[in-house]
Motif scaffolding. Structure first.
Motif, PDB file in Angstrom:
ATOM      1  N   LEU A 258       0.827  -1.213   0.000  1.00  0.00           N
ATOM      2  CA  LEU A 258       0.000   0.000   0.000  1.00  0.00           C
ATOM      3  C   LEU A 258       0.860   1.260   0.000  1.00  0.00           C
ATOM      4  O   LEU A 258       0.333   2.367  -0.168  1.00  0.00           O
ATOM      5  CB  LEU A 258      -0.912   0.019   1.229  1.00  0.00           C
ATOM      6  CG  LEU A 258      -1.968  -1.082   1.346  1.00  0.00           C
ATOM      7  CD1 LEU A 258      -2.731  -0.940   2.665  1.00  0.00           C
ATOM      8  CD2 LEU A 258      -2.940  -1.045   0.167  1.00  0.00           C
ATOM      9  N   GLY A 259       2.169   1.106   0.249  1.00  0.00           N
ATOM     10  CA  GLY A 259       3.059   2.248   0.286  1.00  0.00           C
ATOM     11  C   GLY A 259       3.359   2.742   1.683  1.00  0.00           C
ATOM     12  O   GLY A 259       3.871   3.859   1.854  1.00  0.00           O
ATOM     13  N   ASP A 260       3.070   1.933   2.719  1.00  0.00           N
ATOM     14  CA  ASP A 260       3.337   2.329   4.099  1.00  0.00           C
ATOM     15  C   ASP A 260       4.300   1.329   4.716  1.00  0.00           C
ATOM     16  O   ASP A 260       3.949   0.174   4.988  1.00  0.00           O
ATOM     17  CB  ASP A 260       2.033   2.367   4.901  1.00  0.00           C
ATOM     18  CG  ASP A 260       2.188   3.125   6.215  1.00  0.00           C
ATOM     19  OD1 ASP A 260       3.340   3.369   6.620  1.00  0.00           O
ATOM     20  OD2 ASP A 260       1.165   3.464   6.832  1.00  0.00           O
ATOM     21  N   ARG A 261       5.522   1.777   4.949  1.00  0.00           N
ATOM     22  CA  ARG A 261       6.552   0.908   5.525  1.00  0.00           C
ATOM     23  C   ARG A 261       6.907   1.280   6.955  1.00  0.00           C
ATOM     24  O   ARG A 261       7.662   0.562   7.599  1.00  0.00           O
ATOM     25  CB  ARG A 261       7.805   0.943   4.643  1.00  0.00           C
ATOM     26  CG  ARG A 261       7.618   0.237   3.303  1.00  0.00           C
ATOM     27  CD  ARG A 261       8.844   0.373   2.419  1.00  0.00           C
ATOM     28  NE  ARG A 261       8.737  -0.490   1.247  1.00  0.00           N
ATOM     29  CZ  ARG A 261       8.034  -0.179   0.160  1.00  0.00           C
ATOM     30  NH1 ARG A 261       7.381   0.981   0.111  1.00  0.00           N
ATOM     31  NH2 ARG A 261       7.972  -1.022  -0.858  1.00  0.00           N
ATOM     32  N   GLN A 269       0.102   6.351   5.725  1.00  0.00           N
ATOM     33  CA  GLN A 269       0.752   6.737   4.482  1.00  0.00           C
ATOM     34  C   GLN A 269       0.369   5.748   3.388  1.00  0.00           C
ATOM     35  O   GLN A 269      -0.109   4.651   3.656  1.00  0.00           O
ATOM     36  CB  GLN A 269       2.268   6.768   4.684  1.00  0.00           C
ATOM     37  CG  GLN A 269       2.726   7.710   5.788  1.00  0.00           C
ATOM     38  CD  GLN A 269       4.217   7.638   6.040  1.00  0.00           C
ATOM     39  OE1 GLN A 269       5.008   7.606   5.105  1.00  0.00           O
ATOM     40  NE2 GLN A 269       4.600   7.605   7.299  1.00  0.00           N
ATOM     41  N   GLY A 270       0.618   6.139   2.150  1.00  0.00           N
ATOM     42  CA  GLY A 270       0.323   5.261   1.027  1.00  0.00           C
ATOM     43  C   GLY A 270      -1.163   5.251   0.673  1.00  0.00           C
ATOM     44  O   GLY A 270      -1.932   6.129   1.057  1.00  0.00           O
ATOM     45  N   ARG A 271      -1.555   4.232  -0.072  1.00  0.00           N
ATOM     46  CA  ARG A 271      -2.911   4.133  -0.596  1.00  0.00           C
ATOM     47  C   ARG A 271      -3.840   3.442   0.400  1.00  0.00           C
ATOM     48  O   ARG A 271      -3.407   2.680   1.262  1.00  0.00           O
ATOM     49  CB  ARG A 271      -2.917   3.331  -1.900  1.00  0.00           C
ATOM     50  CG  ARG A 271      -1.994   3.869  -2.985  1.00  0.00           C
ATOM     51  CD  ARG A 271      -2.040   2.990  -4.228  1.00  0.00           C
ATOM     52  NE  ARG A 271      -1.684   1.607  -3.917  1.00  0.00           N
ATOM     53  CZ  ARG A 271      -0.443   1.157  -3.791  1.00  0.00           C
ATOM     54  NH1 ARG A 271       0.588   1.999  -3.904  1.00  0.00           N
ATOM     55  NH2 ARG A 271      -0.198  -0.114  -3.532  1.00  0.00           N
TER      56      ARG A 271
END
Length: 686
Positions: A258-261, A269-271
């Motif tokens: 999803l873009g969240d690390r 963060q992210g989608r």
């Protein structure tokens, strides 16, 4: 002296010859220290081996044929257990002590009991668990298996009163044991060979001798005299990586997509996860006075099980590191239901809901939840506990219980179910998630409050919900209703286990292996319930994970989830107790039921807490019949008297108020229920 040693060696040879086939250090790998059943005493590093690749330096090494067998003679497969780098942090400690076969014998021995765990500190305590690193005693509770078919088959069961520390080594030491008549119980021949330094020509005995000598030395430094011992052995607890590594791996990889690390910073963060609305149902006040709209749909979740879509009957495929491998493109559809309450001004706080035993997301539709939502401005959303949901019942009944080799079908899918919950939570919290969809904007108005969601799980939702809380990035506050942890403790003490016990014990027909069966599967269940995660649920959060605060709500005398297990969970997570918890005289034979739980001294209280709810003593209702419930039995049997208080808490407006206040952003436990215990089920006190 030499002649006595020789005679003892002869006695040992005779004892081993009389043991069940394979019980000695033969091809099944049984430990001759306890010949009642293979794999006793349990847990035991005799059944593990050195492995420098693990965080503990150990790995289980159970041999085929050593585990309990079905009535057809098929032993439980060992491959999945042997992935573990240690034993359960809530290990059910089991051994057979001939003559220690009743509560009377425990009392005559002066043993610490489940009724009063604080007795583990007594000077001459006969049942000890020693932390090998510190030399200090660990709090435990002992009982004799009340489920045994006969006293001669009754095991001594020792349970940690606080979960054991990950990666630590512990030594079990038994001494000064007596029968019910007061007769001393002598150590067995196999143990006396080590304790008394008797000679032996058996190479296996000799290879073990240095380890036993080191064990005796550690016990000596802890004040335990070698000559007093009836039996002693040791084991190492699994590491955090060994317990939660697979779950954390699939969580981190799924959210990275999803873009969240960075999941520990409490920033989304992210989608948003992909989701779709499948149904929107509006109600008139005449149709539903509490709910204005019901929204159903599904969220796409990366599937890490081995069948397309993660259906019941699927399990992890693991790589060489023991981590789940995802088939590219495999996606699970996590169904959800949300309810928008009627007549609430302002925005709604999103609350993710976890359902009870083998149920479904539709439990969120209950009138109790609808009342709470309307009273306190909550948006409840729920999904299914995949692995222990209604759709899993057939798999559990026909594949898992008849053959415990298939237990990963339950444990692995529950971990996928936890990931499903985390993705539904992210869809609730993300600015482009549910709140942005027209289905959640009646009249075009955004009604979902910010990104601060909370979790509320009940019964099974409270049990697995503890594990979910420990790994959750998008909520930091959880209310766990009628919860507990450690199914090896819960099952025998639950009326819910009755139909499942009939299947399990009908297939594994040897009564003497029943506690061992539960202890074995707990090794895998630890990866899918709070027992394996409790050390990190509130304190010492996992890497890449925020800190959480938890409210536990116990129904006193609960017939379904044992108060004993709730207490262990509360002590393990560092919860404080709201007092008064009970009225004077209400605790029955439980000398100190809330031992080890400091009281809350001032309110509002913003940290983790235990709140006890009481439906009152067993009594006659005004219109006839019985209401209330007595304290639970002290034995490992299910409570069956009176009215089960398990589901009564939600019917109390005061309990609903306290839960909502705790779950609110920046919330806390309020000084509810006045200066009295918190009553439920219509009880108003003595």
């Amino acid at each position: 002296m030499r002649r006595a040693a020789t005679l003892a060696g002869v006695a040992l040879t005779a004892a081993l010859a009389a043991a069940p086939a394979g019980a000695a250090t033969g091809d099944r790998g049984c430990d001759p220290l306890d010949q009642a059943a293979c794999l006793l005493p349990w847990p035991n590093d005799y059944f593990s081996r050195a492995d420098r690749s693990t965080d503990t330096g150990r790995r289980l090494a159970l041999r085929p044929g050593s585990t309990p067998a079905t009535k057809e003679g098929k032993s439980i497969g060992v491959v999945d257990f042997n992935r573990s780098d240690g034993f359960s942090p809530g290990s059910l400690i089991i051994t057979r002590v001939p003559g220690l076969d009743s509560n009377a014998a425990l009392d005559r021995s002066g043993a610490v009991r489940v009724t009063d765990p604080g007795r583990y500190r007594t000077r001459n305590q006969p049942i000890l668990l020693i932390d090998a690193q510190t030399g200090r005693r660990w709090p435990v509770m002992a009982e004799v298996d009340a489920q045994a078919a006969a006293p001669s088959q009754a095991d001594l069961l020792i349970r940690p009163a606080v979960n054991l520390r990950e990666g630590r080594r512990y030594i079990v030491a038994l001494r000064g044991l007596k029968t019910a008549s007061g007769a001393p119980i002598a150590a067995g021949g196999a143990f006396r060979v080590y304790r008394d330094r008797l000679p032996s020509t058996d190479p296996a005995v000799q290879r073990r001798r240095p380890h036993m000598e080191e064990l005796f030395a550690r016990l000596g430094r802890a004040g335990v005299k070698r000559r007093d011992l009836y039996l002693a052995w040791d084991f190492k607890v699994a590491s955090a990586k060994g317990l939660a590594g697979p779950m954390l791996s699939i969580r981190n990889r799924a959210f990275a997509r999803l873009g969240d690390r960075n999941l520990g910073d409490e920033r989304i963060q992210g989608r948003a996860p992909k989701f779709r609305i499948t149904s929107v149902q509006d109600f008139t006040p005449a149709q539903n006075a509490l709910v204005s709209r019901r929204v159903s749909g599904e969220v796409d979740v990366p599937c890490f099980l081995d069948l397309p879509g993660c259906p019941p009957g699927s399990r992890f495929r693991l790589n060489a590191a023991g981590l789940p491998v995802r088939t590219p493109g495999n996606v699970a559809k996590a169904p959800f239901i949300c309810q928008i309450p009627r007549g609430v001004s302002g925005k709604l706080q999103p609350v993710l809901y976890g359902h009870g035993l083998l149920g479904s997301r539709t439990e969120v539709l209950s009138s109790v939840n609808a009342q709470a939502a309307q009273e306190h401005g909550l948006l409840f959303c729920a999904t299914d506990w995949a692995g222990m949901a209604t759709e899993d019942v057939a798999t559990i009944a026909t594949r898992v219980l008849p053959d415990l080799s298939n237990f990963p079908l339950l444990a692995d899918r529950v971990q996928q179910g936890m990931l499903n919950f985390l993705f539904v939570a992210r869809a609730m919290a993300h600015r482009n998630g549910f709140g942005a969809d027209p289905a959640f904007r009646p009249g075009g108005r955004r009604i979902v409050a910010g990104r601060r969601i909370a979790f509320n799980g009940n019964s099974q939702g409270g049990i697995i919900g503890g594990a979910l809380t420990a790994v959750a990035p998008d909520f930091t506050r959880s209310a766990l209703g009628v919860p507990g942890m450690n199914y090896s403790t819960l099952l025998d003490r639950s009326v819910d286990f009755d139909p499942f016990a009939a299947i399990l014990y009908g297939n594994y027909a040897r009564d003497e292996t029943r506690p061992l069966q539960l202890a074995l599967i707990q090794l895998l269940w630890d990866r899918a319930e709070a027992n394996g995660y409790a050390q990190h649920m509130t304190r010492d959060p996992y890497p890449n994970t925020p800190r959480h605060t938890v409210l536990l709500l116990e129904a006193f005398g609960d017939h379904q989830v044992s108060n004993l297990a709730t207490g262990v969970e509360a002590r393990t997570i560092g919860a404080r107790l709201r007092r008064p918890a009970l009225d004077p005289g209400r605790k029955g034979p439980w000398v100190r039921p809330f031992w080890g739980l400091p009281r809350i001294r001032s309110f509002p209280y913003g940290r983790s807490a235990l709140l006890v709810m009481d439906s009152g003593p067993l009594r006659t209702a005004p219109g006839g019949g019985v209401i209330g419930t007595p304290p639970a039995p002290i034995e490992n049997v299910a409570p069956r008297q009176g009215v089960d208080p398990h589901g009564l808490g939600g019917g109390s407006a005061e309990i609903r108020r306290l839960v909502a206040a705790f779950l609110a952003p920046g919330g806390a436990l309020l000084a509810g229920c006045g200066a009295r215990p918190c009553y439920i089920g219509g009880y108003t006190g003595p």
